[in-house]
Design a protein around this motif. Sequence first.
Motif, PDB file in Angstrom:
ATOM      1  N   THR A   1      34.715  12.366   1.645  1.00 43.36           N
ATOM      2  CA  THR A   1      34.029  11.143   2.072  1.00 43.36           C
ATOM      3  C   THR A   1      33.990  11.093   3.604  1.00 43.36           C
ATOM      4  OG1 THR A   1      36.046   9.791   2.185  1.00 43.36           O
ATOM      5  CG2 THR A   1      34.880   9.876   0.068  1.00 43.36           C
TER       6      THR A   1
ATOM      7  N   TYR B   1      32.477   8.178   6.824  1.00 42.84           N
ATOM      8  CA  TYR B   1      31.916   6.841   7.046  1.00 42.84           C
ATOM      9  C   TYR B   1      31.332   6.700   8.446  1.00 42.84           C
ATOM     10  CZ  TYR B   1      35.371   6.609   3.335  1.00 42.84           C
ATOM     11  OH  TYR B   1      36.116   6.889   2.221  1.00 42.84           O
TER      12      TYR B   1
ATOM     13  N   LEU C   1      30.180  12.464   0.830  1.00 40.07           N
ATOM     14  CA  LEU C   1      29.897  11.208   0.132  1.00 40.07           C
ATOM     15  C   LEU C   1      30.228  10.047   1.064  1.00 40.07           C
ATOM     16  CD1 LEU C   1      29.436   9.497  -2.505  1.00 40.07           C
ATOM     17  CD2 LEU C   1      31.912   9.709  -2.876  1.00 40.07           C
TER      18      LEU C   1
ATOM     19  N   GLY D   1      31.254   7.014   0.584  1.00 43.24           N
ATOM     20  CA  GLY D   1      31.779   6.287  -0.574  1.00 43.24           C
ATOM     21  C   GLY D   1      31.890   4.802  -0.287  1.00 43.24           C
ATOM     22  N   ASP D   2      31.846   4.019  -1.371  1.00 41.08           N
ATOM     23  CA  ASP D   2      32.079   2.590  -1.176  1.00 41.08           C
ATOM     24  C   ASP D   2      33.571   2.334  -0.955  1.00 41.08           C
ATOM     25  OD1 ASP D   2      32.954   2.999  -3.742  1.00 41.08           O
ATOM     26  OD2 ASP D   2      31.929   1.284  -4.608  1.00 41.08           O
ATOM     27  N   SER D   3      34.382   3.417  -0.989  1.00 40.95           N
ATOM     28  CA  SER D   3      35.774   3.336  -0.518  1.00 40.95           C
ATOM     29  C   SER D   3      35.788   2.888   0.939  1.00 40.95           C
ATOM     30  CB  SER D   3      36.478   4.685  -0.683  1.00 40.95           C
ATOM     31  OG  SER D   3      35.683   5.732  -0.164  1.00 40.95           O
TER      32      SER D   3
ATOM     33  N   ASP E   1      26.735   6.151  -1.843  1.00 41.87           N
ATOM     34  CA  ASP E   1      27.373   5.534  -3.010  1.00 41.87           C
ATOM     35  C   ASP E   1      26.800   4.133  -3.197  1.00 41.87           C
ATOM     36  OD1 ASP E   1      29.155   5.396  -5.079  1.00 41.87           O
ATOM     37  OD2 ASP E   1      30.950   5.202  -3.837  1.00 41.87           O
TER      38      ASP E   1
ATOM     39  N   LYS F   1      25.065   8.023  -5.813  1.00 42.88           N
ATOM     40  CA  LYS F   1      26.065   8.065  -6.885  1.00 42.88           C
ATOM     41  C   LYS F   1      26.212   6.657  -7.438  1.00 42.88           C
ATOM     42  CE  LYS F   1      30.707   8.081  -6.008  1.00 42.88           C
ATOM     43  NZ  LYS F   1      31.166   6.904  -6.777  1.00 42.88           N
TER      44      LYS F   1
ATOM     45  N   HIS G   1      29.450   8.872 -12.286  1.00 39.36           N
ATOM     46  CA  HIS G   1      30.885   8.714 -11.941  1.00 39.36           C
ATOM     47  C   HIS G   1      31.549   8.002 -13.111  1.00 39.36           C
ATOM     48  CE1 HIS G   1      33.966   7.105  -8.705  1.00 39.36           C
ATOM     49  NE2 HIS G   1      34.561   7.394  -9.846  1.00 39.36           N
TER      50      HIS G   1
ATOM     51  N   ILE H   1      31.056  12.918 -11.266  1.00 44.36           N
ATOM     52  CA  ILE H   1      32.415  12.751 -10.735  1.00 44.36           C
ATOM     53  C   ILE H   1      33.312  12.298 -11.891  1.00 44.36           C
ATOM     54  CG2 ILE H   1      33.871  11.372  -9.162  1.00 44.36           C
ATOM     55  CD1 ILE H   1      32.026  12.293  -7.144  1.00 44.36           C
TER      56      ILE H   1
ATOM     57  N   GLU I   1      36.967  10.780 -12.403  1.00 43.25           N
ATOM     58  CA  GLU I   1      38.088  10.224 -11.640  1.00 43.25           C
ATOM     59  C   GLU I   1      39.221   9.820 -12.574  1.00 43.25           C
ATOM     60  OE1 GLU I   1      37.118   7.327  -8.616  1.00 43.25           O
ATOM     61  OE2 GLU I   1      39.239   6.873  -8.267  1.00 43.25           O
TER      62      GLU I   1
ATOM     63  N   ILE J   1      38.451  14.020  -9.099  1.00 39.62           N
ATOM     64  CA  ILE J   1      39.416  13.368  -8.206  1.00 39.62           C
ATOM     65  C   ILE J   1      40.489  12.836  -9.156  1.00 39.62           C
ATOM     66  CG2 ILE J   1      37.848  11.313  -8.061  1.00 39.62           C
ATOM     67  CD1 ILE J   1      39.279  10.814  -5.272  1.00 39.62           C
TER      68      ILE J   1
ATOM     69  N   VAL K   1      36.873  16.356  -4.967  1.00 40.96           N
ATOM     70  CA  VAL K   1      36.547  15.398  -3.908  1.00 40.96           C
ATOM     71  C   VAL K   1      37.811  14.603  -3.568  1.00 40.96           C
ATOM     72  CG1 VAL K   1      35.648  13.705  -5.612  1.00 40.96           C
ATOM     73  CG2 VAL K   1      35.078  13.427  -3.215  1.00 40.96           C
TER      74      VAL K   1
ATOM     75  N   VAL L   1      39.131  11.299  -0.697  1.00 38.34           N
ATOM     76  CA  VAL L   1      38.793  10.355   0.365  1.00 38.34           C
ATOM     77  C   VAL L   1      39.409  10.933   1.648  1.00 38.34           C
ATOM     78  CG1 VAL L   1      39.280   8.017   1.219  1.00 38.34           C
ATOM     79  CG2 VAL L   1      38.628   8.367  -1.175  1.00 38.34           C
TER      80      VAL L   1
HETATM   81  O1  KIV Z   1      33.979   5.642  -2.996  1.00 32.63           O
HETATM   82  C1  KIV Z   1      34.516   6.755  -3.054  1.00 32.63           C
HETATM   83  O2  KIV Z   1      35.111   7.253  -2.092  1.00 32.63           O
HETATM   84  C2  KIV Z   1      34.436   7.472  -4.320  1.00 32.63           C
HETATM   85  C3  KIV Z   1      35.238   8.726  -4.461  1.00 32.63           C
HETATM   86  C4  KIV Z   1      36.637   8.380  -4.756  1.00 32.63           C
HETATM   87  C5  KIV Z   1      34.675   9.644  -5.443  1.00 32.63           C
HETATM   88  O3  KIV Z   1      33.775   7.043  -5.218  1.00 32.63           O
END
Ligand code: KIV
Length: 281
Positions: free
Chosen positions: A25, A27, A44, A46-48, A86, A116, A140, A183, A185, A206, A216, A218
């Motif tokens: 990931t 950002y 990615l 990610g929405d993380s 994401d 995703k 996912h 994915i 998880e 993950i 994958v 984070v």
């Molecule tokens: O948002 C994210 O980082 C994810 C990963 C954990 C795959 O969806």
Amino acid sequence: MEDKKVTIIDLIKKKKNKEKITMLTAYDYQMARLIDEADIDMILVGDSLGNVVLGYGSTVPVTMGEMLHHTKAVRRGVKKAFLVGDMPFMSYNISIEEAIGNAGRFMKEAGAQAVKLEGAGVMTSVARKIVEAGIPVIGHIGLTPQTTSKLSGYKVQGKDLGGAQDILDSAFALQQAGCFALILECVPSALAKLITRNLNIPTIGIGAGPHCDGQVLVSYDLLGIVKQFRPKFVKRYADLASQMKNAFSDFKKEVDKNIFPATEHTFSMNEDLLKKLKIKK
Ligand code: KIV
């Protein structure tokens, strides 16, 4: 010479040739550049983002605006890696039209090459419609953080027969819907192996063991920046939290003691010129 960009065909080929796929990931621009330079196949956004960068308690509050803003920054740092946006909670859950529109924004406004989305069941037809609109989709399943309350928290999924069958069926349904990768998880390794062996599309795990076609993580977890949360599946390849904290306190100490800035950090000026300056009070 221009860097060769990773394509979906490359990713499918990797599965066929039993070469592992890597995804991390990112950002922001600088992190994206470093990941890209390390030859990671996929990035990615990610929405993380919500947990690790924006300080929300979960991924639920993350908005389309925030995702697009960060995906644009990452896009500027990526030359080769395949870039995935994401879809945040409620950006694809209300109607098919809205889901396609939001997926399209990731491509048109932020330069993502795919999106995703989490879940199967009703989400399978959403994934299908987005694919039919010409947008590549990654599914996912397993633990889906946007709906953890429904899944009774951050737990390994598919440990009983019903749960495992559900995940297996979802994997095939998403492949059938046109997803080009999946994915997995937090699912048991043996289940991930069964899915990986039987799907034509790559699986990226993950917390799903070593048999997936790719892995994958984070990036903030891998780098040891996030200290509060350490799931079993995270391996820390660095301890940046300690290094960063030490650097911040060294800066403070040196400023307090007038050690920083030293001569090498300072711009000089001609002494005669300085003498000619008049102080006008
Ligand atoms: O948002 C994210 O980082 C994810 C990963 C954990 C795959 O969806």
